[in-house]
Each structure stands twice: as structure tokens, then as C-alpha cells.
Design a protein around this motif. Structure first.
Motif, PDB file in Angstrom:
ATOM      1  N   ASP A  73     -19.326  31.976  29.433  1.00  0.00           N
ATOM      2  CA  ASP A  73     -18.565  33.194  29.172  1.00  0.00           C
ATOM      3  C   ASP A  73     -19.368  34.092  28.239  1.00  0.00           C
ATOM      4  OD1 ASP A  73     -16.791  35.194  28.544  1.00  0.00           O
ATOM      5  OD2 ASP A  73     -15.189  33.852  27.854  1.00  0.00           O
ATOM      6  N   THR A  75     -18.956  37.030  27.357  1.00  0.00           N
ATOM      7  CA  THR A  75     -18.169  37.909  26.476  1.00  0.00           C
ATOM      8  C   THR A  75     -17.946  37.280  25.112  1.00  0.00           C
ATOM      9  OG1 THR A  75     -15.989  37.094  27.183  1.00  0.00           O
ATOM     10  CG2 THR A  75     -16.972  38.895  28.479  1.00  0.00           C
ATOM     11  N   LYS A  95     -23.699  42.356  23.368  1.00  0.00           N
ATOM     12  CA  LYS A  95     -22.798  42.510  24.512  1.00  0.00           C
ATOM     13  C   LYS A  95     -23.075  43.785  25.305  1.00  0.00           C
ATOM     14  CE  LYS A  95     -19.239  39.797  22.277  1.00  0.00           C
ATOM     15  NZ  LYS A  95     -17.937  39.741  21.649  1.00  0.00           N
ATOM     16  N   VAL A 102     -22.272  42.553  29.103  1.00  0.00           N
ATOM     17  CA  VAL A 102     -21.189  41.638  29.452  1.00  0.00           C
ATOM     18  C   VAL A 102     -20.015  42.304  30.170  1.00  0.00           C
ATOM     19  CG1 VAL A 102     -21.827  40.054  27.602  1.00  0.00           C
ATOM     20  CG2 VAL A 102     -20.021  41.741  27.214  1.00  0.00           C
ATOM     21  N   GLU A 103     -19.876  43.603  30.043  1.00  0.00           N
ATOM     22  CA  GLU A 103     -18.798  44.266  30.774  1.00  0.00           C
ATOM     23  C   GLU A 103     -19.039  44.146  32.285  1.00  0.00           C
ATOM     24  OE1 GLU A 103     -17.075  48.715  31.162  1.00  0.00           O
ATOM     25  OE2 GLU A 103     -17.259  47.947  29.107  1.00  0.00           O
ATOM     26  N   PRO A 106     -20.022  39.418  33.022  1.00  0.00           N
ATOM     27  CA  PRO A 106     -19.324  38.582  32.035  1.00  0.00           C
ATOM     28  C   PRO A 106     -19.654  37.094  32.105  1.00  0.00           C
ATOM     29  CG  PRO A 106     -17.835  39.185  33.798  1.00  0.00           C
ATOM     30  CD  PRO A 106     -19.112  39.935  34.049  1.00  0.00           C
TER      31      PRO A 106
END
Length: 190
Positions: A73, A75, A95, A102-103, A106
Motif C-alpha cells: 500500500d 499510500t 507520495k 500514489v494517487e 496506490p
């Protein structure tokens, strides 16, 4: 008679081939008890932190590691060596699209494609690592003992289009250079 022998041989081959697949034991990784830490290096020092597993499993034939799959993960990536505003700025930057985006991306994944024993409880592992939608092979040593496994993986971020501060993409960075290789230390419980 020859047809009966041939038919029997085919049935035996199919049965033996099918039973080989039944010997694979998939063990789920306990993501709450497992930990992934990272350390990145720059000319003037380093930063370190953690990132959480979303899921993971290791595959065994008997007690022999044969494969596995992991999802990370992205995020959750964050620093552990800073606090306050500095931590917030670095975590946000990691990020952002400058680093792991990560947007849009992710999740990072690792699929173990080969595990070769190279000592007691030790394996040379090869896998396909995907970060930011780019997949590249990685090779590392993994130790497996009872219900635990650990590995240190060196990753070249330039292969995954993580460009910020990279001497592979930009000239004249001087002491602002961030080295392309970073380390992941993975401690798994299953």
C-alpha cells in the motif's frame, strides 16, 4: 494391447502431473505482524521509514519456498526519522508524482518467479517488481525459518521512473543528489 498400455501411461502421467500441483502450500502473510522498512540515501545523509503490506503469500512445496505474491500500500509510505513539519513535507513529497505518485499508483507488487535454495533456510529469489506501473526483475536473498521470512532488497528507483533528485536524469545536482538505489528490509510473519 499397445493402445491400452499407451492409454494407461497417459493416465499415469496426467495423475502424477496433477498431484505435483497439489503439493503447493500457500501461506498467507500476517500483515499486522509483518513490517517493511525503507532507507533512501542522498549525498548529505539518508532518510528511513515504513510502508505497509496490503497482502502477501508465500508458496511452499513441503518446506521448500517456491513462489509468492505481495501487494504494498504505497499510500502508507512515510518517514520515521523525522517529526513535525519536516516529516509532513517529506511524506507528502514521497507520495507526490516527483517520487511514487500514489494517487495514480496506490499499489506496488512483487511476484516471486523463482526461488532457488542457496543454503540452509536461505534462497536466491527472483521476482517481478512493479512500481508506478513499471515492472522490472529483482533478485535478492530471502531467509525462511519456521513461520518467518526476511530479506533486504536493493531497488534502483530510476528503473521505475522515480526521477526526483536523480543523477540518472539530471545534471549538476551537487549535494542535492539523491542516490537511485534504496533498500527495503522486509520482515514477514505467516
Amino acid at each position: 494391447m499397445k493402445k491400452k498400455i499407451l492409454k494407461s501411461a497417459v493416465i499415469l502421467a496426467v495423475t502424477l502431473g496433477t498431484s505435483a500441483f497439489n503439493d503447493i502450500d500457500t501461506k498467507k502473510v500476517d500483515i499486522e505482524k509483518s513490517e517493511v522498512t525503507w532507507k533512501g540515501y542522498k549525498v548529505t545523509g539518508s532518510h528511513e521509514g515504513t510502508v505497509a503490506l496490503k497482502s502477501g503469500e508465500l508458496e511452499f512445496n513441503g518446506e521448500t519456498l517456491t513462489g509468492g505474491n505481495f501487494a504494498v500500500d504505497m499510500t502508507t509510505i512515510g518517514s520515521t526519522d523525522l517529526s513535525g513539519d519536516y516529516k509532513g513535507k517529506l511524506d507528502g513529497h514521497l507520495k507526490s508524482d516527483d517520487f511514487f505518485g500514489v494517487e495514480k499508483f496506490p499499489t506496488a507488487t512483487l511476484k516471486i518467479t523463482n526461488a532457488k535454495a542457496n543454503g540452509k533456510n536461505s534462497y536466491e529469489v527472483t521476482g517481478d517488481l512493479t512500481i508506478k506501473g513499471k515492472t522490472n526483475p529483482v533478485t535478492f536473498t530471502m531467509s525462511v525459518y519456521e513461520n518467518k521470512a526476511n530479506a533486504t532488497v536493493k531497488i534502483d528507483r530510476a528503473k521505475y521512473d522515480v526521477r526526483y533528485g536523480s543523477g540518472s536524469f539530471f545534471d549538476n545536482l551537487g549535494d542535492k543528489t539523491i542516490y537511485d538505489e534504496f533498500d527495503l528490509v522486509v520482515d514477514l510473519a505467516f
